[in-house]
Design an enzyme around this catalytic site. Structure first.
Site, short mmCIF file in Angstrom:
data_model
loop_
_atom_site.label_atom_id
_atom_site.label_comp_id
_atom_site.label_asym_id
_atom_site.label_seq_id
_atom_site.Cartn_x
_atom_site.Cartn_y
_atom_site.Cartn_z
N TYR A 1 6.97 13.37 -4.08
CA TYR A 1 5.51 13.36 -3.98
C TYR A 1 5.05 14.42 -2.99
O TYR A 1 5.25 14.29 -1.78
CB TYR A 1 5.00 12.00 -3.52
CG TYR A 1 5.26 10.84 -4.46
CD1 TYR A 1 5.58 11.03 -5.79
CD2 TYR A 1 5.19 9.52 -3.99
CE1 TYR A 1 5.82 9.96 -6.64
CE2 TYR A 1 5.42 8.45 -4.84
CZ TYR A 1 5.75 8.68 -6.16
OH TYR A 1 5.99 7.61 -6.99
N GLN B 1 11.22 -0.76 -10.73
CA GLN B 1 9.83 -0.31 -10.61
C GLN B 1 9.42 0.37 -11.91
O GLN B 1 9.76 1.52 -12.15
CB GLN B 1 9.67 0.66 -9.44
CG GLN B 1 8.23 1.08 -9.23
CD GLN B 1 8.03 2.04 -8.08
OE1 GLN B 1 7.22 2.96 -8.16
NE2 GLN B 1 8.76 1.83 -6.99
N ARG C 1 -3.55 14.14 -14.59
CA ARG C 1 -4.23 13.28 -15.54
C ARG C 1 -5.03 14.06 -16.58
O ARG C 1 -5.34 13.52 -17.66
CB ARG C 1 -5.13 12.29 -14.79
CG ARG C 1 -4.37 11.30 -13.93
CD ARG C 1 -5.29 10.44 -13.09
NE ARG C 1 -6.02 11.22 -12.09
CZ ARG C 1 -6.91 10.72 -11.25
NH1 ARG C 1 -7.19 9.42 -11.29
NH2 ARG C 1 -7.51 11.49 -10.37
N ALA D 1 -4.19 4.66 -3.02
CA ALA D 1 -5.52 4.85 -2.46
C ALA D 1 -5.55 6.17 -1.71
O ALA D 1 -4.57 6.54 -1.05
CB ALA D 1 -5.91 3.71 -1.53
N GLN E 1 -11.43 3.16 -0.71
CA GLN E 1 -10.73 2.70 -1.91
C GLN E 1 -9.88 1.47 -1.60
O GLN E 1 -9.78 0.57 -2.43
CB GLN E 1 -9.85 3.83 -2.47
CG GLN E 1 -10.65 4.95 -3.13
CD GLN E 1 -9.76 6.02 -3.74
OE1 GLN E 1 -8.54 6.05 -3.51
NE2 GLN E 1 -10.35 6.90 -4.51
#
Length: 328
Positions: free
Chosen positions: A61, A179, A233, A286, A291
């Site tokens: 990430y 996960q 996205r 978040a 958020q």
């Protein structure tokens, strides 16, 4: 917030955990666009101050940046939360990401994550994605088991594995948790993975329970069009027609159900995900403290069986999880 034991571990997890994917920032293959580190740190701290007791991140990430930010957010806290991270996705000098589970690579990744996170041991170390080569998969899992014996990681988990891959690695060393992705619009794990994990006593911590923001109630066509070029996205079918209209109609049904309880569509989405015993907890990302405040109460929110059916009506076909069991 209610807690559940994660698989064969000694960890009692809050129903919600903080997901640190988006706080990796922009400029890499699966980014969510640019992100302000100060807002990320504030979001993590707000989540922990509100009762969440675990953070899930991954080395890839932000190409290490998310782990750095998590460490900064945890610095000086009296009580450290459980810290989960992942290995198996590596990058070269140009930032190109690939999957690798050779033993030497796994060991290097673990040492790098320990340095970035500034911890003595990783509470849950997970294989991020399986590799196609079965021998390499077994080699990587054997290396993870050795890291556990050395005390560098406490518990071992996997992400995005199928049943056969779980069976393959469980023959080498126990698996604490899986996960997988799981939400109202992505329910594939109900067919075999959830029943398998419940039967075998594996913990399940699901990711993208709000479908990467689609089910929060805040997503609009205008917002999607305004996403930065490096937001992954933009290329997802879920955020494009013809699926987008169907997903937004689902959100409106969730809004109706939630309004009866003074709850948001995001809280309905999370409550739906947590409704059955097969799921231990859900990862919620978040990017700001605001958020966090929008979903933090969902850990103690429960839908009635009638409300579950009401929401699922919009989906058309699909099985429904029954209270106290896996499927209705």
């Amino acid at each position: 917030m209610q807690k559940r034991r994660l698989g064969n571990s000694d960890m009692e997890l809050t129903a919600l955990g903080f997901g640190a994917w988006a706080i990796g920032g922009g400029g890499w293959a699966f980014a969510w666009g640019a992100q302000d580190d100060a807002q990320s740190i504030e979001a993590i701290q707000r989540a922990l101050d509100s009762g969440i007791n675990w953070v899930d991140t991954a080395a890839v990430y932000g190409l290490g940046h998310s782990e750095d930010v998590v460490a900064r957010a945890l610095k000086g806290r009296d009580k450290r939360p459980y810290v989960f991270t992942k290995c198996g996705m590596v990058w070269n000098e140009q930032g190109k990401v690939s999957r690798r589970l050779r033993a030497d690579s796994v060991r290097r990744e673990c040492e790098a994550s320990l340095r970035r996170l500034k911890v003595d041991a990783i509470d849950l170390y997970q294989v991020h994605w399986p590799v196609e080569d079965g021998a390499e998969l077994e080699e990587g899992w054997t290396a993870l088991a050795e890291l556990q014996r050395q005390g560098k990681v406490r518990w071992l988990g996997v992400s995005n594995f199928n049943v056969s891959q779980l069976e393959q690695v469980r023959g080498i060393a126990p698996v604490t948790s899986l996960q997988p992705p799981y939400s109202l619009i992505h329910r594939d794990i109900e067919d075999d993975l959830l029943p398998y994990c419940q039967t075998q006593g594996l913990g399940v911590i699901v990711y993208s329970p709000m479908a990467s923001g689609l089910l929060t109630g805040a997503m609009t066509r205008e917002r999607i069009l305004a996403m930065p070029d490096d937001d992954w996205r933009r290329g997802s079918e879920d955020f494009q027609e013809p699926k987008l209209s169907h997903h937004l109609s689902l959100v409106e049904r969730m809004r109706e159900v939630g309004a009866r309880h003074g709850r948001s569509p995001a809280e309905v989405a999370l409550a739906w995900t947590l409704r059955g015993p097969a799921v231990t907890a859900a990862i919620v990302g978040a990017r700001s403290a605001k958020q966090v405040e929008g979903f933090i109460q969902a850990g103690d929110f429960r839908l009635t069986s009638e409300e579950v059916r009401e929401v699922e009506e919009v989906l058309g076909s699909g099985s429904a999880m029954a209270p106290g069991g896996i499927y209705a």
